[in-house]
Design a protein around this motif. Structure first.
Motif, PDB file in Angstrom:
ATOM      1  N   ALA A  32       0.861  -1.180   0.000  1.00 33.53           N
ATOM      2  CA  ALA A  32       0.000   0.000   0.000  1.00 33.53           C
ATOM      3  C   ALA A  32       0.901   1.234   0.000  1.00 33.53           C
ATOM      4  CB  ALA A  32      -0.911   0.000   1.223  1.00 33.53           C
ATOM      5  N   VAL A  33       0.376   2.335  -0.448  1.00 37.86           N
ATOM      6  CA  VAL A  33       1.126   3.586  -0.503  1.00 37.86           C
ATOM      7  C   VAL A  33       0.876   4.373   0.774  1.00 37.86           C
ATOM      8  CG1 VAL A  33       1.438   5.745  -1.765  1.00 37.86           C
ATOM      9  CG2 VAL A  33       0.984   3.623  -3.020  1.00 37.86           C
ATOM     10  N   ALA A  34       1.949   4.873   1.375  1.00 33.83           N
ATOM     11  CA  ALA A  34       1.848   5.720   2.564  1.00 33.83           C
ATOM     12  C   ALA A  34       2.027   7.169   2.124  1.00 33.83           C
ATOM     13  CB  ALA A  34       2.911   5.331   3.585  1.00 33.83           C
ATOM     14  N   GLY A  35       1.004   7.949   2.260  1.00 34.35           N
ATOM     15  CA  GLY A  35       1.078   9.345   1.837  1.00 34.35           C
ATOM     16  C   GLY A  35       0.803   9.506   0.357  1.00 34.35           C
ATOM     17  N   ARG A  36       1.140  10.683  -0.148  1.00 31.48           N
ATOM     18  CA  ARG A  36       0.875  11.009  -1.552  1.00 31.48           C
ATOM     19  C   ARG A  36       2.196  11.352  -2.229  1.00 31.48           C
ATOM     20  NH1 ARG A  36      -0.410  13.786  -5.700  1.00 31.48           N
ATOM     21  NH2 ARG A  36      -2.335  14.645  -6.404  1.00 31.48           N
ATOM     22  N   PRO A  37       2.662  10.503  -3.155  1.00 31.66           N
ATOM     23  CA  PRO A  37       3.922  10.811  -3.837  1.00 31.66           C
ATOM     24  C   PRO A  37       3.746  11.954  -4.832  1.00 31.66           C
ATOM     25  CG  PRO A  37       2.955   8.843  -4.762  1.00 31.66           C
ATOM     26  CD  PRO A  37       2.094   9.238  -3.578  1.00 31.66           C
ATOM     27  N   GLU A  38       4.854  12.652  -5.101  1.00 30.07           N
ATOM     28  CA  GLU A  38       4.835  13.734  -6.085  1.00 30.07           C
ATOM     29  C   GLU A  38       4.650  13.189  -7.497  1.00 30.07           C
ATOM     30  OE1 GLU A  38       7.897  16.889  -5.538  1.00 30.07           O
ATOM     31  OE2 GLU A  38       8.514  15.590  -3.885  1.00 30.07           O
ATOM     32  N   TYR A  39       5.224  12.015  -7.762  1.00 27.89           N
ATOM     33  CA  TYR A  39       5.141  11.379  -9.069  1.00 27.89           C
ATOM     34  C   TYR A  39       5.561   9.925  -8.927  1.00 27.89           C
ATOM     35  CZ  TYR A  39      10.200  12.235  -9.061  1.00 27.89           C
ATOM     36  OH  TYR A  39      11.518  12.270  -8.718  1.00 27.89           O
ATOM     37  N   PHE A  40       5.334   9.153  -9.994  1.00 26.68           N
ATOM     38  CA  PHE A  40       5.784   7.768 -10.093  1.00 26.68           C
ATOM     39  C   PHE A  40       6.707   7.701 -11.297  1.00 26.68           C
ATOM     40  CE2 PHE A  40       5.227   3.465 -11.891  1.00 26.68           C
ATOM     41  CZ  PHE A  40       5.647   2.708 -10.807  1.00 26.68           C
ATOM     42  N   LEU A  41       7.887   7.103 -11.120  1.00 20.83           N
ATOM     43  CA  LEU A  41       8.890   7.055 -12.184  1.00 20.83           C
ATOM     44  C   LEU A  41       9.391   5.632 -12.358  1.00 20.83           C
ATOM     45  CD1 LEU A  41      10.964   8.415 -14.159  1.00 20.83           C
ATOM     46  CD2 LEU A  41      12.401   8.817 -12.136  1.00 20.83           C
ATOM     47  N   VAL A  42       9.366   5.146 -13.590  1.00 20.85           N
ATOM     48  CA  VAL A  42       9.953   3.860 -13.953  1.00 20.85           C
ATOM     49  C   VAL A  42      11.289   4.159 -14.628  1.00 20.85           C
ATOM     50  CG1 VAL A  42       9.706   1.757 -15.337  1.00 20.85           C
ATOM     51  CG2 VAL A  42       7.679   2.830 -14.321  1.00 20.85           C
ATOM     52  N   ILE A  43      12.355   3.510 -14.154  1.00 19.90           N
ATOM     53  CA  ILE A  43      13.692   3.723 -14.720  1.00 19.90           C
ATOM     54  C   ILE A  43      14.180   2.406 -15.315  1.00 19.90           C
ATOM     55  CG2 ILE A  43      16.079   4.388 -14.256  1.00 19.90           C
ATOM     56  CD1 ILE A  43      15.078   6.233 -12.065  1.00 19.90           C
ATOM     57  N   GLU A  44      14.616   2.484 -16.564  1.00 18.87           N
ATOM     58  CA  GLU A  44      14.994   1.296 -17.333  1.00 18.87           C
ATOM     59  C   GLU A  44      16.311   0.671 -16.887  1.00 18.87           C
ATOM     60  OE1 GLU A  44      16.399   0.633 -21.919  1.00 18.87           O
ATOM     61  OE2 GLU A  44      14.815   2.090 -21.562  1.00 18.87           O
ATOM     62  N   ASN A  45      17.323   1.466 -16.600  1.00 19.41           N
ATOM     63  CA  ASN A  45      18.671   0.949 -16.351  1.00 19.41           C
ATOM     64  C   ASN A  45      19.077   1.063 -14.885  1.00 19.41           C
ATOM     65  OD1 ASN A  45      19.173   0.260 -19.065  1.00 19.41           O
ATOM     66  ND2 ASN A  45      19.599   2.396 -19.536  1.00 19.41           N
ATOM     67  N   LEU A  46      19.812   0.058 -14.408  1.00 20.55           N
ATOM     68  CA  LEU A  46      20.186  -0.013 -13.000  1.00 20.55           C
ATOM     69  C   LEU A  46      21.104   1.126 -12.567  1.00 20.55           C
ATOM     70  CD1 LEU A  46      19.865  -1.541 -10.364  1.00 20.55           C
ATOM     71  CD2 LEU A  46      21.805  -2.988 -11.056  1.00 20.55           C
ATOM     72  N   ALA A  47      22.069   1.497 -13.389  1.00 21.22           N
ATOM     73  CA  ALA A  47      22.975   2.586 -13.005  1.00 21.22           C
ATOM     74  C   ALA A  47      22.203   3.894 -12.812  1.00 21.22           C
ATOM     75  CB  ALA A  47      24.075   2.761 -14.054  1.00 21.22           C
ATOM     76  N   SER A  48      21.280   4.178 -13.716  1.00 21.62           N
ATOM     77  CA  SER A  48      20.477   5.403 -13.597  1.00 21.62           C
ATOM     78  C   SER A  48      19.539   5.320 -12.399  1.00 21.62           C
ATOM     79  CB  SER A  48      19.683   5.644 -14.873  1.00 21.62           C
ATOM     80  OG  SER A  48      20.568   5.868 -15.952  1.00 21.62           O
ATOM     81  N   PHE A  49      18.961   4.145 -12.149  1.00 23.80           N
ATOM     82  CA  PHE A  49      18.103   3.953 -10.976  1.00 23.80           C
ATOM     83  C   PHE A  49      18.901   4.228  -9.695  1.00 23.80           C
ATOM     84  CE2 PHE A  49      16.689   1.142  -7.527  1.00 23.80           C
ATOM     85  CZ  PHE A  49      15.377   1.547  -7.379  1.00 23.80           C
ATOM     86  N   ASN A  50      20.087   3.622  -9.596  1.00 26.68           N
ATOM     87  CA  ASN A  50      20.912   3.816  -8.396  1.00 26.68           C
ATOM     88  C   ASN A  50      21.271   5.276  -8.174  1.00 26.68           C
ATOM     89  OD1 ASN A  50      21.398   1.326  -6.955  1.00 26.68           O
ATOM     90  ND2 ASN A  50      22.372   0.593  -8.824  1.00 26.68           N
ATOM     91  N   ARG A  51      21.602   5.990  -9.227  1.00 28.71           N
ATOM     92  CA  ARG A  51      21.920   7.409  -9.075  1.00 28.71           C
ATOM     93  C   ARG A  51      20.681   8.213  -8.694  1.00 28.71           C
ATOM     94  NH1 ARG A  51      25.083  10.544 -13.317  1.00 28.71           N
ATOM     95  NH2 ARG A  51      24.939  12.029 -11.601  1.00 28.71           N
ATOM     96  N   HIS A  52      19.556   7.960  -9.367  1.00 27.59           N
ATOM     97  CA  HIS A  52      18.345   8.751  -9.108  1.00 27.59           C
ATOM     98  C   HIS A  52      17.896   8.607  -7.652  1.00 27.59           C
ATOM     99  CE1 HIS A  52      14.663  10.898 -10.252  1.00 27.59           C
ATOM    100  NE2 HIS A  52      14.123  10.169  -9.298  1.00 27.59           N
ATOM    101  N   VAL A  53      17.819   7.384  -7.159  1.00 27.19           N
ATOM    102  CA  VAL A  53      17.293   7.193  -5.806  1.00 27.19           C
ATOM    103  C   VAL A  53      18.227   7.765  -4.739  1.00 27.19           C
ATOM    104  CG1 VAL A  53      15.881   5.197  -6.432  1.00 27.19           C
ATOM    105  CG2 VAL A  53      18.214   4.823  -5.570  1.00 27.19           C
ATOM    106  N   ARG A  54      19.483   7.965  -5.071  1.00 34.17           N
ATOM    107  CA  ARG A  54      20.434   8.548  -4.121  1.00 34.17           C
ATOM    108  C   ARG A  54      20.575  10.068  -4.267  1.00 34.17           C
ATOM    109  NH1 ARG A  54      22.216   3.332  -4.892  1.00 34.17           N
ATOM    110  NH2 ARG A  54      23.012   2.305  -3.025  1.00 34.17           N
TER     111      ARG A  54
END
Length: 164
Positions: A32-54
Motif C-alpha cells: 500500500a502507498v503511505a502518503g501522496r507521492p509527487e510522481y511515479f517514475l519507472v527507470i529502465e537501467n540499474l545505473a540510472s536507478f541507483n543514481r536517481h534514488v540517491r
C-alpha cells in the motif's frame, strides 16, 4: 523488485525505501502507498536507478524496470496505477533509442493514465511526446544515447506549478 518510496506492508510496517528496497513479486498485491507521492517514475537501467534514488530527494515512488519489464514488474506498475490518485503523474526514463521507445510504449499501453518520457529528449506534458520522440529517432542525423550519460533529476524540476 527494486523500488523507492513510502510503502506499507500488511500490518502497517512502513518501508521508507531509502535509498531503495527490494521486495519479492508476491508482495506486490499487498503493498500500500503511505502518503501522496509527487510522481511515479519507472527507470529502465540499474545505473540510472541507483543514481536517481540517491541523488534526487523527493517524495516520489521510483521503480527499476530492468530493461523491458518482466510480467511481475508490469503488475507492479499497474498496481501503482490503480493505487495512486489520478493526478499523480507517471514518467518513464529509458534509453534514447528504438528499444527505449518500445519499452515506453509497452508500459504506456499497460496503464490507464498518460506515461510521459523523462530525460529522453522530449519531456513534453502531452501524449504526443512519444510520437515526437519517434520522429526524432527516425531522423538520419539522430545519435542514440544511453540514459546513463545523463544526470538524474526530478521529472517535476522546472515545470510550471500548475503541472505539479
Amino acid at each position: 523488485m527494486l523500488l523507492r518510496g513510502s510503502l506499507c506492508l500488511p500490518g502497517g510496517k512502513l518501508l521508507d525505501g531509502r535509498p531503495y528496497v527490494g521486495v519479492p513479486p508476491e508482495w506486490l498485491e499487498t503493498l500500500a502507498v503511505a502518503g501522496r507521492p509527487e510522481y511515479f517514475l519507472v527507470i529502465e537501467n540499474l545505473a540510472s536507478f541507483n543514481r536517481h534514488v540517491r541523488e534526487v530527494e523527493d517524495s516520489s515512488i521510483v521503480l527499476y524496470s530492468g530493461g523491458f519489464p518482466a510480467l511481475a514488474t508490469l503488475k507492479a506498475i499497474r498496481r501503482m496505477d490503480a493505487l495512486l490518485p489520478a493526478d499523480v503523474p507517471f514518467f518513464h526514463w529509458g534509453d534514447i533509442d528504438a528499444d527505449g521507445v518500445r519499452i515506453l510504449q509497452h508500459i504506456a499501453r499497460s496503464i490507464d493514465r498518460p506515461l510521459r518520457p523523462h530525460l529522453m529528449g522530449v519531456d513534453a506534458w502531452s501524449d504526443a511526446a512519444v510520437d515526437e520522440l519517434c520522429r526524432h529517432l527516425a531522423d538520419p542525423a539522430f545519435v542514440p544515447m544511453e540514459q546513463e550519460e545523463l544526470d538524474p533529476q526530478s521529472p517535476l524540476a522546472g515545470t510550471p506549478a500548475q503541472w505539479q
